[in-house]
Structure formats: structure tokens, C-alpha cells
Design a protein around this motif. Structure first.
Motif, short mmCIF file in Angstrom:
data_model
loop_
_atom_site.label_atom_id
_atom_site.label_comp_id
_atom_site.label_asym_id
_atom_site.label_seq_id
_atom_site.Cartn_x
_atom_site.Cartn_y
_atom_site.Cartn_z
N GLY A 49 -32.55 5.47 43.83
CA GLY A 49 -32.55 4.36 44.78
C GLY A 49 -33.87 4.11 45.47
O GLY A 49 -33.91 3.51 46.55
N SER A 118 -31.22 4.27 36.48
CA SER A 118 -30.89 3.60 37.74
C SER A 118 -32.12 2.93 38.35
O SER A 118 -32.73 2.07 37.71
CB SER A 118 -30.25 4.61 38.70
OG SER A 118 -29.68 3.97 39.81
N VAL A 158 -31.12 -0.47 37.30
CA VAL A 158 -31.23 -1.60 38.21
C VAL A 158 -32.21 -2.56 37.55
O VAL A 158 -33.31 -2.16 37.18
CB VAL A 158 -31.75 -1.16 39.59
CG1 VAL A 158 -31.96 -2.38 40.50
CG2 VAL A 158 -30.81 -0.15 40.24
N HIS A 166 -28.80 -3.87 43.31
CA HIS A 166 -28.46 -2.69 44.11
C HIS A 166 -29.18 -2.80 45.44
O HIS A 166 -30.41 -2.74 45.50
CB HIS A 166 -28.89 -1.42 43.36
CG HIS A 166 -28.53 -0.16 44.07
ND1 HIS A 166 -29.46 0.67 44.65
CD2 HIS A 166 -27.31 0.40 44.30
CE1 HIS A 166 -28.85 1.70 45.20
NE2 HIS A 166 -27.55 1.55 45.00
N ALA A 209 -21.82 1.41 41.35
CA ALA A 209 -23.04 1.36 42.15
C ALA A 209 -24.02 0.32 41.63
O ALA A 209 -24.57 -0.47 42.41
CB ALA A 209 -23.70 2.74 42.18
N VAL A 210 -24.25 0.32 40.33
CA VAL A 210 -25.15 -0.64 39.69
C VAL A 210 -24.34 -1.37 38.62
O VAL A 210 -24.09 -0.82 37.55
CB VAL A 210 -26.38 0.05 39.07
CG1 VAL A 210 -27.25 -0.97 38.35
CG2 VAL A 210 -27.18 0.77 40.14
N HIS A 239 -21.47 6.23 38.09
CA HIS A 239 -22.92 6.05 38.08
C HIS A 239 -23.62 7.40 38.17
O HIS A 239 -23.15 8.32 38.81
CB HIS A 239 -23.33 5.18 39.27
CG HIS A 239 -24.78 4.80 39.28
ND1 HIS A 239 -25.31 3.89 38.41
CD2 HIS A 239 -25.81 5.24 40.06
CE1 HIS A 239 -26.61 3.77 38.65
NE2 HIS A 239 -26.94 4.58 39.64
#
Length: 267
Positions: A49, A118, A158, A166, A209-210, A239
Motif C-alpha cells: 500500500g 498489489s 493496483v 485502492h 482489497a484491490v 488479497h
């Protein structure tokens, strides 16, 4: 070539670390292979993230790549409170560094890929859509190298900062109220061209989440621009499952990816 430890990416430059998650950054941890002739190389961008880097998406992936005969490099890129363009600059520097040292490290400079999970997938896809040929006037030979990866592997990435984006990654990278033009610029499905590197993508359809739409948007853009790609969507899975060796469905992604990398002359 035996294993080389972590190396700094910006020797001689002032790069202050802010917070625990940025200690030792930016740097590359090297996992070379010993083989006859030149190996390919893949730079690994763990997710997190843009606030941290997930360990299970780093070294285990590098060792899997080593098993395919590929030299791997785990990128320790800077995260929040650092914002764009800092993580991208670290990534571009990593690609240039591997390319500059290709002869010493027994690597083919034309077979340097990038792999990300991610938010690390966002970083990898940014590197694959925002690159340059190098600054030929630079006194630094590393900066004269191209930052374009030759292939991309994007794992539950992402991609967009739009409807399916996200929120945490967006805020950590661009701030709480980013300019709309910057949001569009870093929505990488909008940045695909016919020169975008061939890409392998995988996602789970119920990623909470994504959303899977991130991979679908990128694959659609690749298709429109006639860029070779391989997309795999598994019906279910949380995720962040990484190598997914104990997952009922996605466990097969490394095998599928290995076959694709072989087709790209990487494995």
C-alpha cells in the motif's frame, strides 16, 4: 556468481530515511544465479500500500525466480511519507543499475524485467508505462541507461486510481487531495502504448482489497494497443497471497508464469 548482499541505489547522494519502514532504502538485495552464459533478471517490488513492503512478496519470490534460472533483485523502495515521484525514481534507478552492471553480473541487458504485487504491482506498471531512454548527457553512467523493463509480471496489481482504485495506495503515493491530472497520469491503464512491455497478469475475482477490474483494465488497454499479454483470473482468494503455494486455486500461478517467462526467453 555468488550471492551479493544489499547495495545502495544512490551512492554519494543524500537520501534521508524517515521512519522504520524506510530504513535501508532505497536499495537492491541481490539474488544472482550461477549458470552458463548470460541470465535474465527480474526486479521484484513487494506490495504494502505504499506504506511498507511485505516480506513474503520479496525473498520467496526471488528464490522462486532463481529456481527458474533467473537472477532476482528485491527492490527496497521508499514508501510513505515519501510520495510520488520518489518510489518511481527508486524503481527506475534499480532498472538502470542492473542494466549498467549487466556485464559484471552476467546478465543480458536486454532481458531485464519487473515483477510487483498489489501496490508494488502499481509501481511495476508505472515503471513499464513511464520510462525513458536515459540521459546521455549525465556524468553518472547509471543515469545514461534506459529505465524501460523488457517484461512485466503484475500480481493482483493496483492499476487505476479511479473508480476501482485502492484508496490507501492512492493517498500514500499522491497525498490526500491530489491533482486530478496526477491521478490520471498514475492510472496506468491510461498510459499504455504499443511500446509497453509484454505483460503477465493474475488476480482473484473476489479480491476485496484491490478489485479485479484493475487487471482487467490493464489487459484491455494492452489488447487495444496490441501488446502481448497473458491474463489469469482465479475465482476466489484473499488479497496478498503471494506465492500462493497453499492456495486451492491460485497455487498454479507460478507455473503459468514460468511458462510465459520461458516464452519470453527469460527462463
Amino acid at each position: 556468481m555468488s550471492r551479493i548482499n544489499t547495495i545502495e541505489l544512490w551512492l554519494g547522494a543524500s537520501k534521508d530515511s524517515i521512519g522504520e519502514d524506510n530504513q535501508g532504502c532505497p536499495s537492491l538485495t541481490l539474488y544472482p544465479v550461477t549458470r552458463e552464459g548470460l541470465s535474465s533478471a527480474v526486479i521484484v517490488c513487494p506490495g504494502g500500500g505504499y506504506s511498507r513492503r511485505a516480506a513474503h512478496e520479496g525473498e520467496p519470490i526471488a528464490k522462486w525466480l532463481n529456481g527458474l534460472g533467473i537472477s532476482a533483485f528485491v527492490l527496497n523502495y521508499r514508501v510513505a511519507p515519501y510520495e510520488y515521484p520518489v518510489p518511481l525514481q527508486d524503481t527506475q534507478r534499480a532498472i538502470r543499475t542492473v542494466r549498467q552492471n549487466a556485464e559484471e553480473w552476467h546478465i543480458d541487458p536486454n532481458r531485464i524485467g519487473i515483477l510487483g504485487f498489489s501496490a508494488g504491482g502499481h509501481l511495476a506498471s508505472t515503471a513499464g508505462t513511464h520510462y525513458d531512454a536515459g540521459d546521455q548527457e549525465s556524468v553518472d553512467p547509471i543515469e545514461r541507461q534506459s529505465s524501460r523493463p523488457d517484461v512485466m509480471v503484475l500480481c493482483y496489481p493496483v492499476i487505476t486510481f479511479g473508480e476501482y482504485g485502492h484508496v490507501g495506495s492512492k493517498h500514500n503515493l499522491l497525498g490526500e487531495t491530489p491533482d486530478v491530472k496526477l491521478v490520471s497520469l498514475l492510472s496506468n491503464d491510461k498510459q499504455v502504448t504499443s511500446d509497453t512491455p509484454p505483460t503477465f497478469l493474475w488476480h482473484t475475482a473476489d479480491d476485496a482489497a484491490v478489485p479485479v477490474e484493475n487487471s482487467l483494465l490493464f489487459a484491455g488497454a494492452l489488447s487495444r494497443h496490441k501488446v502481448p499479454f497473458d491474463l489469469h483470473v482465479f475465482e476466489s482468494g484473499r488479497h496478498g497471497i503471494g506465492i500462493a503455494s497453499d492456495h486451492a486455486e491460485a497455487y498454479i500461478w507460478p507455473e503459468l508464469c514460468a511458462k510465459w517467462l520461458k516464452k519470453q526467453h527469460f527462463a
